[in-house]
Design an enzyme around this catalytic site. Structure first.
Site, PDB file in Angstrom:
ATOM      1  CB  SER A   1      -0.875  -0.020   1.255  1.00 24.32           C
ATOM      2  OG  SER A   1      -1.491   1.225   1.441  1.00 24.32           O
TER       3      SER A   1
ATOM      4  CE1 TYR B   1      -4.007  -3.181   5.530  1.00 23.38           C
ATOM      5  CE2 TYR B   1      -3.689  -0.814   5.233  1.00 23.38           C
ATOM      6  CZ  TYR B   1      -3.869  -2.075   4.694  1.00 23.38           C
ATOM      7  OH  TYR B   1      -3.882  -2.236   3.326  1.00 23.38           O
TER       8      TYR B   1
ATOM      9  CE  LYS C   1      -1.429  -4.759   3.310  1.00 19.20           C
ATOM     10  NZ  LYS C   1      -1.655  -6.071   2.712  1.00 19.20           N
TER      11      LYS C   1
END
Ligand code: NAD
Ligand code: UD1
Length: 339
Positions: free
Chosen positions: A125, A150, A154
């Protein structure tokens, strides 16, 4: 037929990528535990493709199941979409996010190695960049400390992949850093199915227009941008899907022990108010919205440099913001008031 395993293939990006894979002559096989998707996606896919796709219902943290899936299929490669992605929830339940997003990658890498499957495309992302100093943001821009668990998953997964390749294994891996995926398949048979109140802008707009939400709040109009609202790079999900197909094709031409990463965006930034105006133009509706305070943790502006992906993978976006909004609205109208 070249079989590709798509973990999380019933989800938003995975389901659109399944269509792009079939169009490119691949045979996708889905594994999904439907923790953030609905089985109706499978009938949507069948309508588009005119055939059933094979799928396994289960958790990709279950190594017994994953081994069974790999034993029963001769995969050319894997696209790993399966992950939890709700930023707010990840700050409340960080272990849920670390466990699902990181364990699934580790188990997948071990299973791929055990079965001699080399090629992997990983969903990363643009969140790894935070607020970049220079725009458009290119792949060699240093990543910043993650804003949420979150986002950190990544970063950690990217690091795991880099270190794994550094160890000398014969795998070939690409991480794709998605900007803001929007839109739906033009048929309206599949699209984004946000569970509960959407956090993302475009589903919130279409649900407001549908009467499911009373009004949209624009999170701040005092940023240093053309109209004061935040800028993002909104990429049509079918363009994003196509980037995965190009990444797989590119991987198949590389020597063993390969890792690279690419931005996937349009290269254009649009403000929140521009997205609203585009929606109003396409739908011919006046959207009920108001300006509210800034959302904590929001980045002011970010958009992608697409130079690398265009040059190396030969990928470029075909859809405009208007196309994305038209397809999102078409999908919402087909869904009706279902949430
Ligand atoms: P999504 O939630 O729609 O799809 C993910 C799918 O994975 C869901 O169908 C879910 O049921 C499944 N899943 C989750 N954990 C699983 C597990 N352990 N085993 C089996 N299935 C599991 O999300 P999406 O928008 O399609 O995102 C796909 C990937 O792209 C994710 O890794 C996400 O973090 C990443 N990403 C998404 C965005 C975005 O804005 N949508 C942006 C950047 C990166
Ligand atoms: C979100 C995620 C990010 C992820 C990215 C891509 C957060 C904090 N970040 O970021 O990790 O990589 O999606 O999918 O959730 N907006 C409004 N009103 C709304 C909703 C959004 O004004 O009701 C604005 C936001 O302030 C932002 C823009 O719309 O400026 C886009 O928001 P959103 O869709 O949530 O995406 P990101 O903030 O880019």
């Amino acid at each position: 037929m070249k079989k590709i395993l798509i973990t999380g293939g019933a989800g938003y990006i995975g389901s659109h990528t399944a269509v792009a894979l079939v169009d490119a002559g691949f045979e996708p096989v889905i594994i999904d535990n439907f923790s953030n998707s609905d089985k109706s996606v499978l009938s949507g896919l069948k309508h588009i493709l005119g055939k059933d796709l094979s799928y396994y219902e289960g958790d990709c943290n279950d190594s017994t199941l994953l081994n069974k899936v790999f034993s029963e299929n001769d995969f050319q490669g894997v696209i790993h979409f399966a992950a939890f992605k709700a930023v707010g929830e990840s700050t409340q339940l960080p272990l849920k996010y670390y466990s699902n997003n990181i364990d699934s990658l580790l188990i997948l890498l071990e299973t791929m190695a055990a079965h001699g499957v080399k090629d992997l495309v990983f969903s990363s992302s643009c969140t790894v960049y935070g607020q970049p100093d220079v725009l458009p943001v290119s792949e060699d821009t240093p990543r910043q400390e993650a804003e949420s668990p979150y986002g950190n998953t990544k970063k950690i997964c990217e690091d795991i992949l880099r270190d794994y390749i550094k160890s000398g294994v014969n795998s070939r891996i690409i991480s794709l850093r998605y900007f803001n995926p929007v839109g739906a398949h033009p048929s309206g048979e599949i699209g984004e199915l946000p569970l509960g109140v959407p956090n993302n802008l475009v589903p919130f707009i279409t649900q407001t227009a549908m009467g499911i939400r009373e009004k949209l709040t624009v999170f701040g109009n005092d940023y240093n941008t053309a109209d004061g609202s935040c800028v993002r790079d909104y990429i049509h999900v079918m363009d994003l899907a196509d980037a995965h197909v190009k990444a797989l094709a590119y991987l198949s031409q590389q020597k063993d022990n390969f890792y690279d990463l690419f931005n996937v965006g349009t290269g254009n930034g649009n403000t929140v108010l521009e997205v609203i105006q585009t929606f109003e133009k396409i739908s011919q509706l006046a959207l009920n919205y108001h300006i509210g305070p800034r959302r904590p943790g929001d980045i002011e502006k970010v958009w992608a440099s697409t130079e690398k992906i265009q040059k190396v993978l030969g990928w470029k976006p075909k859809y405009s913001l208007e196309d994305s909004i038209r397809d999102s609205w078409n999908w919402q109208q087909k869904l009706g008031e279902k949430v």
